[in-house]
Design a protein around this motif. Sequence first.
Motif, PDB file in Angstrom:
ATOM      1  N   THR A 604       0.839  -1.206   0.000  1.00 48.82           N
ATOM      2  CA  THR A 604       0.000   0.000   0.000  1.00 48.82           C
ATOM      3  C   THR A 604       0.868   1.248   0.000  1.00 48.82           C
ATOM      4  N   HIS A 605       1.776   1.345  -0.989  1.00 39.00           N
ATOM      5  CA  HIS A 605       2.678   2.504  -1.033  1.00 39.00           C
ATOM      6  C   HIS A 605       1.943   3.793  -1.353  1.00 39.00           C
ATOM      7  N   HIS A 606       0.698   3.688  -1.835  1.00 36.50           N
ATOM      8  CA  HIS A 606      -0.090   4.889  -2.140  1.00 36.50           C
ATOM      9  C   HIS A 606      -0.773   5.468  -0.884  1.00 36.50           C
ATOM     10  N   THR A 607      -0.671   4.770   0.256  1.00 38.32           N
ATOM     11  CA  THR A 607      -1.336   5.228   1.486  1.00 38.32           C
ATOM     12  C   THR A 607      -0.732   6.542   1.944  1.00 38.32           C
ATOM     13  N   ASP A 608      -1.604   7.477   2.340  1.00 37.77           N
ATOM     14  CA  ASP A 608      -1.165   8.785   2.835  1.00 37.77           C
ATOM     15  C   ASP A 608      -0.892   8.673   4.344  1.00 37.77           C
ATOM     16  N   ILE A 609       0.377   8.858   4.720  1.00 36.74           N
ATOM     17  CA  ILE A 609       0.774   8.781   6.128  1.00 36.74           C
ATOM     18  C   ILE A 609       1.060  10.191   6.630  1.00 36.74           C
ATOM     19  N   GLU A 610       0.329  10.606   7.677  1.00 35.95           N
ATOM     20  CA  GLU A 610       0.523  11.933   8.279  1.00 35.95           C
ATOM     21  C   GLU A 610       1.094  11.757   9.690  1.00 35.95           C
ATOM     22  N   ILE A 611       2.278  12.361   9.923  1.00 34.96           N
ATOM     23  CA  ILE A 611       2.946  12.210  11.227  1.00 34.96           C
ATOM     24  C   ILE A 611       3.179  13.590  11.831  1.00 34.96           C
ATOM     25  N   LYS A 612       2.794  13.740  13.122  1.00 34.61           N
ATOM     26  CA  LYS A 612       2.970  15.011  13.826  1.00 34.61           C
ATOM     27  C   LYS A 612       3.617  14.758  15.204  1.00 34.61           C
ATOM     28  N   ASN A 613       4.738  15.422  15.467  1.00 35.59           N
ATOM     29  CA  ASN A 613       5.343  15.455  16.804  1.00 35.59           C
ATOM     30  C   ASN A 613       5.312  14.118  17.542  1.00 35.59           C
ATOM     31  N   LEU A 614       6.235  13.241  17.221  1.00 41.34           N
ATOM     32  CA  LEU A 614       6.318  11.958  17.917  1.00 41.34           C
ATOM     33  C   LEU A 614       7.155  12.140  19.186  1.00 41.34           C
ATOM     34  N   LEU A 615       6.470  12.307  20.315  1.00 39.89           N
ATOM     35  CA  LEU A 615       7.133  12.572  21.593  1.00 39.89           C
ATOM     36  C   LEU A 615       7.741  11.294  22.168  1.00 39.89           C
ATOM     37  N   PRO A 616       8.853  11.409  22.893  1.00 43.14           N
ATOM     38  CA  PRO A 616       9.446  10.232  23.534  1.00 43.14           C
ATOM     39  C   PRO A 616       8.558   9.735  24.680  1.00 43.14           C
ATOM     40  N   LEU A 617       8.765   8.469  25.048  1.00 39.33           N
ATOM     41  CA  LEU A 617       7.982   7.849  26.122  1.00 39.33           C
ATOM     42  C   LEU A 617       8.920   7.246  27.168  1.00 39.33           C
ATOM     43  N   TYR A 618       8.415   7.175  28.420  1.00 35.37           N
ATOM     44  CA  TYR A 618       9.213   6.642  29.519  1.00 35.37           C
ATOM     45  C   TYR A 618       8.794   5.196  29.786  1.00 35.37           C
ATOM     46  N   LYS A 637      -3.209  -2.179   7.607  1.00 33.89           N
ATOM     47  CA  LYS A 637      -3.847  -3.376   7.052  1.00 33.89           C
ATOM     48  C   LYS A 637      -5.316  -3.136   6.728  1.00 33.89           C
ATOM     49  N   TYR A 638      -6.103  -2.604   7.714  1.00 32.62           N
ATOM     50  CA  TYR A 638      -7.546  -2.500   7.524  1.00 32.62           C
ATOM     51  C   TYR A 638      -7.973  -1.284   6.718  1.00 32.62           C
ATOM     52  N   SER A 639      -7.002  -0.426   6.313  1.00 32.84           N
ATOM     53  CA  SER A 639      -7.331   0.675   5.381  1.00 32.84           C
ATOM     54  C   SER A 639      -6.693   0.443   4.018  1.00 32.84           C
ATOM     55  N   SER A 640      -6.025  -0.702   3.846  1.00 30.80           N
ATOM     56  CA  SER A 640      -5.280  -0.968   2.604  1.00 30.80           C
ATOM     57  C   SER A 640      -6.189  -1.094   1.392  1.00 30.80           C
ATOM     58  N   LYS A 641      -7.466  -1.387   1.598  1.00 31.20           N
ATOM     59  CA  LYS A 641      -8.388  -1.541   0.466  1.00 31.20           C
ATOM     60  C   LYS A 641      -9.215  -0.293   0.210  1.00 31.20           C
ATOM     61  N   SER A 642      -8.931   0.774   0.965  1.00 28.98           N
ATOM     62  CA  SER A 642      -9.627   2.043   0.739  1.00 28.98           C
ATOM     63  C   SER A 642      -9.024   2.736  -0.481  1.00 28.98           C
ATOM     64  N   GLU A 643      -9.858   3.492  -1.231  1.00 31.41           N
ATOM     65  CA  GLU A 643      -9.364   4.180  -2.425  1.00 31.41           C
ATOM     66  C   GLU A 643      -8.326   5.239  -2.041  1.00 31.41           C
ATOM     67  N   ARG A 644      -8.581   5.962  -0.986  1.00 36.36           N
ATOM     68  CA  ARG A 644      -7.631   6.971  -0.513  1.00 36.36           C
ATOM     69  C   ARG A 644      -7.314   6.692   0.962  1.00 36.36           C
ATOM     70  N   ALA A 645      -6.456   5.709   1.150  1.00 33.87           N
ATOM     71  CA  ALA A 645      -6.106   5.332   2.521  1.00 33.87           C
ATOM     72  C   ALA A 645      -5.338   6.464   3.193  1.00 33.87           C
ATOM     73  N   HIS A 646      -5.748   6.748   4.446  1.00 32.62           N
ATOM     74  CA  HIS A 646      -5.097   7.853   5.180  1.00 32.62           C
ATOM     75  C   HIS A 646      -4.851   7.411   6.630  1.00 32.62           C
ATOM     76  N   ILE A 647      -3.612   7.536   7.035  1.00 36.22           N
ATOM     77  CA  ILE A 647      -3.208   7.195   8.404  1.00 36.22           C
ATOM     78  C   ILE A 647      -2.641   8.446   9.056  1.00 36.22           C
ATOM     79  N   SER A 648      -3.079   8.701  10.307  1.00 42.26           N
ATOM     80  CA  SER A 648      -2.572   9.879  11.036  1.00 42.26           C
ATOM     81  C   SER A 648      -2.018   9.415  12.387  1.00 42.26           C
ATOM     82  N   ILE A 649      -0.774   9.874  12.649  1.00 41.15           N
ATOM     83  CA  ILE A 649      -0.130   9.539  13.926  1.00 41.15           C
ATOM     84  C   ILE A 649       0.357  10.840  14.552  1.00 41.15           C
ATOM     85  N   SER A 650      -0.100  11.099  15.818  1.00 40.61           N
ATOM     86  CA  SER A 650       0.303  12.344  16.475  1.00 40.61           C
ATOM     87  C   SER A 650       0.411  12.110  17.979  1.00 40.61           C
ATOM     88  N   SER A 651       1.113  13.033  18.619  1.00 35.25           N
ATOM     89  CA  SER A 651       1.231  12.955  20.082  1.00 35.25           C
ATOM     90  C   SER A 651       1.282  14.364  20.652  1.00 35.25           C
TER      91      SER A 651
END
Length: 744
Positions: A604-618, A637-651
């Motif tokens: 799923t190389h076409h998946t849009d990955i959005e990453i914001k401020n990955l803070l460290p953890l203790y 995995k569960y968004s791989s069959k979406s036409e415009r897959a979008h993943i967002s990761i933030s902290s």
Amino acid sequence: MALNQVLCENEPIHLVGKVQSCGKLIILNESQKIVGLSENWKNYTFIENLSSFLNQPVGDFIEHSVPSQREQFQAFIDGVEPNSDERHVLQIELANQQHIVIAYSVCDDIYIEFEEVGDVHAYSLQLPSFTKKINQAGERVWDALCETIRTIIGYDRVMIYQFLEDHSGQVIAERKRGDIPSYFGFRFPEFDIPKQARALYLQHHVRQVCDSDDPTYAIISNRKDAFDLTTCNIRALSPIHIQYLKNAGAQASMSFSIIVQGKLWGLVACQHSQALHIDYPKRSIGLVLVEFAVNKYLTISSEQDLEFDRRISSLELKLKESMLIKSDVLTALRSSMRELAKLIEADAILVVNKDQLQVHATSLTNHQILELHQFVSNKTDKLVFEDHCFAVNYGDQLPFDLPFAGLLRVDIDLSRSFSIYALRNEVITEEKWAGKPEKIMEYDANHDLFRPSPRQSFAAWRKQIHHTAPQWTADQISALKRIRQLLRESMLRKSEEISGLNQELIQLNNALDTYSYTVSHDLRNPLSSIKLTSQFLQKKLGKDHDLVASGATNILNSVTVMENLMEKIFEFSRAKVYKYEPEWVDVSISIHKIIQENLERYGTHHTDIEIKNLLPLYGEKTLFHQIFANIIGNAIKYSSKSERAHISISSYIRNNTVAYSISDNGIGIDAKELTNIYDVFKRMSNSSGFEGTGVGMAIVKRIIERLNATIEVQSELQKGTVVHLVFPNADIPIEMLPHSIQAG
């Protein structure tokens, strides 16, 4: 028709309003003016009109009676403090006869008694020999007391009368003249000494009747209310009691109260066939000897209690040792039942725990024991139930014959399903009574009412008692209570041990579940990379050496991840709870690697990955890797069959915590199934067509709990899922913050 009756127990014997002939009484108010005089003062003052002294200073009366001792007497009276229990004693001469004067306070009044006295020192010099005799008597202390008091007062009969639990009495020791019948062992009914008389004995410890035939003298006073003569030595007795003494053949009597630990334990009851006055010094010595005997009795009782306590402690120790070895309480009790029966003098012991039984020396069948247990449970809700007449009271209500007479039951648990029974066999006894124990009422025609009549006969009256057992003593009941407490503590301790073992087992199972599934689940990603890289090298081998080197690097990196995971699994297998040294971990590197591996894995190389401020953890980096590998892997995995897959990761930092949010626009989860997402092997109903085993979120949940973090999943079918993670401790070192935050 109801009958008018005068009952002995209602007679106000402390308000009799008269004194005996052996003494004289003056009563003063708080101003030391005379408010009461006994009529027999006429015999000493030769003044017919004693009432002329009422409301006059007591000094005037003393001036008339004993003028030579007025100052001494006045100083004596001045020493009496109102509302004090102290008694003041003075010796004076009155009408050529030595008198003892006793002054004391009754509320706001002062009572002054005058009583003739003999040689004050005659018996006080012999007091040490008397106490020595009592001290050397050992357990026969009451016999020695009877003998010493009879020596002092010279009465025909001196006996120790002990009050029993039903308030009747029994003679337990006696010294008497040889030609009169013995009362030793005889019982006396409760109504012989009614409750108000027992109350007086508790307040005033010596009582004397010098001559039952002598006249008594009223108290001259202007007061309407009768004077309280509770503590008066020369108080006249009730006519009923005087007649009682005459019927018993006694013209003089005396009693000393036996007070044990604040309660009226009994009396030293003395009877004499002729009139006899025992003066104050002799009575005082008698009272001292009674108190000495009580102390000796308490010492002996304490020694007996210590010996009984030693026997209980020995049994408790044996039970403790047995319960440490045996797997259950009932089995542990079996070896101690014979000793327990001997300790509390029981003929049989039954232990019932629901339908489990342990028995000692009974002919009852198991079925009968369970029926008895149910019957007693329905009859009482007391923790301790005792009835030495159980067979008489309840035998006809049970469907079988009882082979015992008395029963003692102690419940071990609050549900009353676990109980210990002590049984006693029938003991046929014969009670000896001093006359038939029945109250006789006589009709008084002048007042149209019935009055109690003193018993006419004290001849032995015998009664056989059948179908009963000896009563259980307080010590025996206490012993069974102590065994109960020991059993309860043992059961509680075993319960705590089982609970602790269960908790350890849960922790071990959780650890085993988590890392067993880790082996089969989380190692799949690096193994897939090894497989893909190997296939690629097979196709391209020899064509491009740079690609071979790159593939070899991927293989080595994946193997390193596998080694780290396997090392942690090995550590978990050796520990009950996974232990680690927490540290600040930059999870951004791990997250980027997880993203790249899953994009390649699911193509799923076409998946849009959005990453914001990955803070460290203790915490621990491997545990964080497992959390994000599962959650980010699911999102991709569960968004791989979406036409415009979008993943967002933030902290972000919130309330001194670090919060992570991972969202996707994949297939989502039905709201009804959200509560089951952490169950092992549980897959969602819409997950068909996607690979997986249903263990990933179970692993995440357990790791989250070990890190004291929280997880929340929000999802909607066909719209996607958001996972919120909150980790404790947000005091992040500034050098570990992302550059964008540091710059801000």
